[in-house]
Design an enzyme around this catalytic site. Structure first.
Site, PDB file in Angstrom:
ATOM      1  N   LYS A  25      -9.813  56.822  31.449  1.00 30.05           N
ATOM      2  CA  LYS A  25     -10.368  57.787  30.485  1.00 30.05           C
ATOM      3  C   LYS A  25     -11.684  58.428  30.946  1.00 30.05           C
ATOM      4  O   LYS A  25     -11.936  59.590  30.652  1.00 30.05           O
ATOM      5  CB  LYS A  25     -10.558  57.129  29.113  1.00 30.05           C
ATOM      6  CG  LYS A  25      -9.226  56.787  28.435  1.00 30.05           C
ATOM      7  CD  LYS A  25      -9.418  56.108  27.099  1.00 30.05           C
ATOM      8  CE  LYS A  25      -9.607  57.124  26.000  1.00 30.05           C
ATOM      9  NZ  LYS A  25      -9.376  56.535  24.656  1.00 30.05           N
TER      10      LYS A  25
ATOM     11  N   ASP B 115     -16.466  70.181  25.023  1.00 33.26           N
ATOM     12  CA  ASP B 115     -17.799  69.664  24.666  1.00 33.26           C
ATOM     13  C   ASP B 115     -17.701  68.241  24.147  1.00 33.26           C
ATOM     14  O   ASP B 115     -18.515  67.384  24.468  1.00 33.26           O
ATOM     15  CB  ASP B 115     -18.444  70.545  23.590  1.00 33.26           C
ATOM     16  CG  ASP B 115     -18.834  71.901  24.143  1.00 33.26           C
ATOM     17  OD1 ASP B 115     -18.835  72.053  25.384  1.00 33.26           O
ATOM     18  OD2 ASP B 115     -19.120  72.804  23.336  1.00 33.26           O
TER      19      ASP B 115
ATOM     20  N   ASP C 298      -9.978  61.402  20.144  1.00 41.73           N
ATOM     21  CA  ASP C 298     -10.145  60.130  19.418  1.00 41.73           C
ATOM     22  C   ASP C 298     -11.009  60.319  18.166  1.00 41.73           C
ATOM     23  O   ASP C 298     -10.726  59.755  17.112  1.00 41.73           O
ATOM     24  CB  ASP C 298     -10.790  59.068  20.317  1.00 41.73           C
ATOM     25  CG  ASP C 298      -9.825  58.518  21.356  1.00 41.73           C
ATOM     26  OD1 ASP C 298      -8.603  58.531  21.105  1.00 41.73           O
ATOM     27  OD2 ASP C 298     -10.290  58.066  22.417  1.00 41.73           O
TER      28      ASP C 298
ATOM     29  N   GLY D 197     -18.974  50.512  22.153  1.00 42.75           N
ATOM     30  CA  GLY D 197     -18.123  50.817  23.303  1.00 42.75           C
ATOM     31  C   GLY D 197     -17.632  52.262  23.235  1.00 42.75           C
ATOM     32  O   GLY D 197     -18.196  53.106  22.530  1.00 42.75           O
ATOM     33  N   GLY D 198     -16.558  52.536  23.980  1.00 40.82           N
ATOM     34  CA  GLY D 198     -16.007  53.889  24.026  1.00 40.82           C
ATOM     35  C   GLY D 198     -15.545  54.379  22.659  1.00 40.82           C
ATOM     36  O   GLY D 198     -15.735  55.550  22.304  1.00 40.82           O
TER      37      GLY D 198
ATOM     38  N   ASN E 103     -24.763  46.552  17.268  1.00 38.20           N
ATOM     39  CA  ASN E 103     -23.898  46.009  18.312  1.00 38.20           C
ATOM     40  C   ASN E 103     -24.461  44.672  18.772  1.00 38.20           C
ATOM     41  O   ASN E 103     -25.673  44.482  18.801  1.00 38.20           O
ATOM     42  CB  ASN E 103     -23.828  46.979  19.497  1.00 38.20           C
ATOM     43  CG  ASN E 103     -22.749  46.579  20.478  1.00 38.20           C
ATOM     44  OD1 ASN E 103     -21.594  46.362  20.085  1.00 38.20           O
ATOM     45  ND2 ASN E 103     -23.091  46.454  21.749  1.00 38.20           N
TER      46      ASN E 103
ATOM     47  N   ILE F 200     -10.892  50.139  13.537  1.00 38.01           N
ATOM     48  CA  ILE F 200     -10.043  50.763  14.555  1.00 38.01           C
ATOM     49  C   ILE F 200      -8.989  49.787  15.070  1.00 38.01           C
ATOM     50  O   ILE F 200      -8.045  50.177  15.723  1.00 38.01           O
ATOM     51  CB  ILE F 200     -10.845  51.368  15.721  1.00 38.01           C
ATOM     52  CG1 ILE F 200     -11.519  50.280  16.527  1.00 38.01           C
ATOM     53  CG2 ILE F 200     -11.840  52.394  15.248  1.00 38.01           C
ATOM     54  CD1 ILE F 200     -11.755  50.738  17.945  1.00 38.01           C
TER      55      ILE F 200
HETATM   56  P1  ATR Z   1     -13.968  50.026  23.516  1.00 40.10           P
HETATM   57  O1  ATR Z   1     -14.248  50.987  24.628  1.00 40.10           O
HETATM   58  O2  ATR Z   1     -12.519  49.883  23.172  1.00 40.10           O
HETATM   59  O3  ATR Z   1     -14.786  50.276  22.303  1.00 40.10           O
HETATM   60  P2  ATR Z   1     -15.577  47.907  24.769  1.00 40.10           P
HETATM   61  O4  ATR Z   1     -16.423  48.842  25.540  1.00 40.10           O
HETATM   62  O5  ATR Z   1     -15.088  46.671  25.452  1.00 40.10           O
HETATM   63  O6  ATR Z   1     -14.287  48.570  24.144  1.00 40.10           O
HETATM   64  O7  ATR Z   1     -16.373  47.475  23.464  1.00 40.10           O
HETATM   65  C1  ATR Z   1     -15.957  46.473  22.644  1.00 40.10           C
HETATM   66  C2  ATR Z   1     -16.960  46.309  21.511  1.00 40.10           C
HETATM   67  O8  ATR Z   1     -16.651  45.097  20.814  1.00 40.10           O
HETATM   68  C3  ATR Z   1     -18.397  46.187  21.976  1.00 40.10           C
HETATM   69  O9  ATR Z   1     -19.227  46.780  21.013  1.00 40.10           O
HETATM   70  C4  ATR Z   1     -18.583  44.669  22.017  1.00 40.10           C
HETATM   71  O10 ATR Z   1     -19.916  44.248  21.916  1.00 40.10           O
HETATM   72  P3  ATR Z   1     -20.840  44.082  23.247  1.00 40.10           P
HETATM   73  O11 ATR Z   1     -21.273  45.461  23.619  1.00 40.10           O
HETATM   74  O12 ATR Z   1     -21.938  43.202  22.820  1.00 40.10           O
HETATM   75  O13 ATR Z   1     -19.944  43.449  24.285  1.00 40.10           O
HETATM   76  C5  ATR Z   1     -17.812  44.273  20.796  1.00 40.10           C
HETATM   77  N1  ATR Z   1     -17.434  42.856  20.811  1.00 40.10           N
HETATM   78  C6  ATR Z   1     -16.451  42.273  21.544  1.00 40.10           C
HETATM   79  N2  ATR Z   1     -16.394  40.948  21.290  1.00 40.10           N
HETATM   80  C7  ATR Z   1     -17.379  40.677  20.388  1.00 40.10           C
HETATM   81  C8  ATR Z   1     -17.840  39.490  19.734  1.00 40.10           C
HETATM   82  N3  ATR Z   1     -17.264  38.297  19.957  1.00 40.10           N
HETATM   83  N4  ATR Z   1     -18.876  39.599  18.868  1.00 40.10           N
HETATM   84  C9  ATR Z   1     -19.463  40.798  18.638  1.00 40.10           C
HETATM   85  N5  ATR Z   1     -19.069  41.965  19.220  1.00 40.10           N
HETATM   86  C10 ATR Z   1     -18.046  41.901  20.084  1.00 40.10           C
END
Ligand code: ATR
Length: 277
Positions: free
Chosen positions: A69, A81, A106, A134-135, A156, A221
């Site tokens: 992506k 944009d 998205d 994240g994304g 976060n 989501i």
């Molecule tokens: P995406 O691009 O699909 O959003 P990603 O970049 O892997 O995926 O992001 C996942 C999100 O879930 C992040 O905000 C992550 O928090 P961190 O930035 O601290 O890693 C969050 N996440 C995943 N597992 C978690 C957990 N056990 N507790 C809290 N947040 C979690």
């Protein structure tokens, strides 16, 4: 000679889990279009060559999923944009002479889903609380701000990633500590989980909704399970909850429209097809 049927597809690595072929296949049948939509596994090293080859084979466009992506942006002739702001593309259209147009649907898919599931809600009304950085959070925040949200309260686990989003999206984004987010729910008009918590196989999101106004809309989501613990708690509190499957369905609609010429409906039949597939 009959014209070759239009082709589209989804590229990823791996690709077997993608629901996109089921949902586009449903629309092709429903609208009687003699095109095809196929999953294509593309290793990262083959991405650039694939993007050159597909239009020559009759592809009108493709969806893009992990891990491509972000990488497709640098290979595009034109980046919308919103794709530039989100830093990723999920929808590519091949225009004349194989030119590559990259877009990200998205965020609009997210908004269309919330508006369909909670018809009274609008982004302008009250702050939105977004969990995760994240994304997916990028797409959600970009859509909320472009739809007029007065403020996005962002939390976060890793605070620095949330600060990065504040840098990218500006002063309407307020970062709060992950552990403190429950205290910031009092003014919320929308609560969004963009983390992977609550997904089958992952731990639940443990957040007290005690301070959440009952007129706040809650959405996730995550769509497996459809009713995450967060959505179940929100419904028990009397809040309108909107599951995450609709975001997947709505983000697909603009691509289908561009490639196959029909603006498709997102309805219960489509949900059933995707859930059963
Ligand atoms: P995406 O691009 O699909 O959003 P990603 O970049 O892997 O995926 O992001 C996942 C999100 O879930 C992040 O905000 C992550 O928090 P961190 O930035 O601290 O890693 C969050 N996440 C995943 N597992 C978690 C957990 N056990 N507790 C809290 N947040 C979690």
């Amino acid at each position: 000679m009959r014209e070759a049927p239009p082709l589209a597809g989804v590229i990823g690595y791996p690709i077997g889990h993608s629901k996109s072929p089921i949902l586009h296949g449903h629309w092709l049948r429903r609208y009687g279009i003699s095109g095809h939509y196929v999953p294509i596994e593309v290793a990262p090293a083959d991405l650039a060559e694939t993007l050159q080859t597909l239009p020559r084979l009759g592809f009108k466009g493709i969806n893009v999923t992990l891990p491509h992506k972000e990488n497709v942006l640098a290979m595009a002739d034109k980046v919308s944009d919103r794709a530039a702001l989100i830093g990723a593309a999920n929808t590519i259209t091949f225009t004349g002479h194989g030119k590559i147009q990259a877009d990200n649907t998205d965020g609009v898919g997210f908004l269309a889903n919330v508006k369909q599931g909670a018809p009274g809600w609008n982004a302008r009304g009250a702050p939105a609380v977004v969990l995760g950085a994240g994304g997916a959070a990028r797409a959600v925040i970009s859509a909320l701000l472009s739809d007029g949200a007065p403020e996005v309260i962002l939390a976060n686990r890793t605070r620095s990633r949330a600060e990065d989003l504040r840098q990218a999206f500006g002063a309407k984004v307020h970062v709060v500590d992950w552990g403190q987010v429950g205290a910031h729910l009092t003014e919320a008009g929308l609560l969004v989980n963009t983390t992977s918590l609550g997904m089958e196989g992952n731990g639940p999101l443990t957040l007290s909704l005690e301070r959440l106004p009952t007129n706040c809309v809650v959405t996730d989501i995550v769509y497996a399970p459809l009713e995450t613990p967060l959505l179940r708690d929100a419904s028990a509190r009397g809040c309108v909850s909107v599951d995450g499957l609709g975001m997947l369905l709505h983000q697909a609609a603009p691509g289908f429209h561009r490639w196959f010429g029909v603006a498709p409906e997102v309805d219960q039949d489509l949900r059933d097809a995707v859930l059963g597939g």
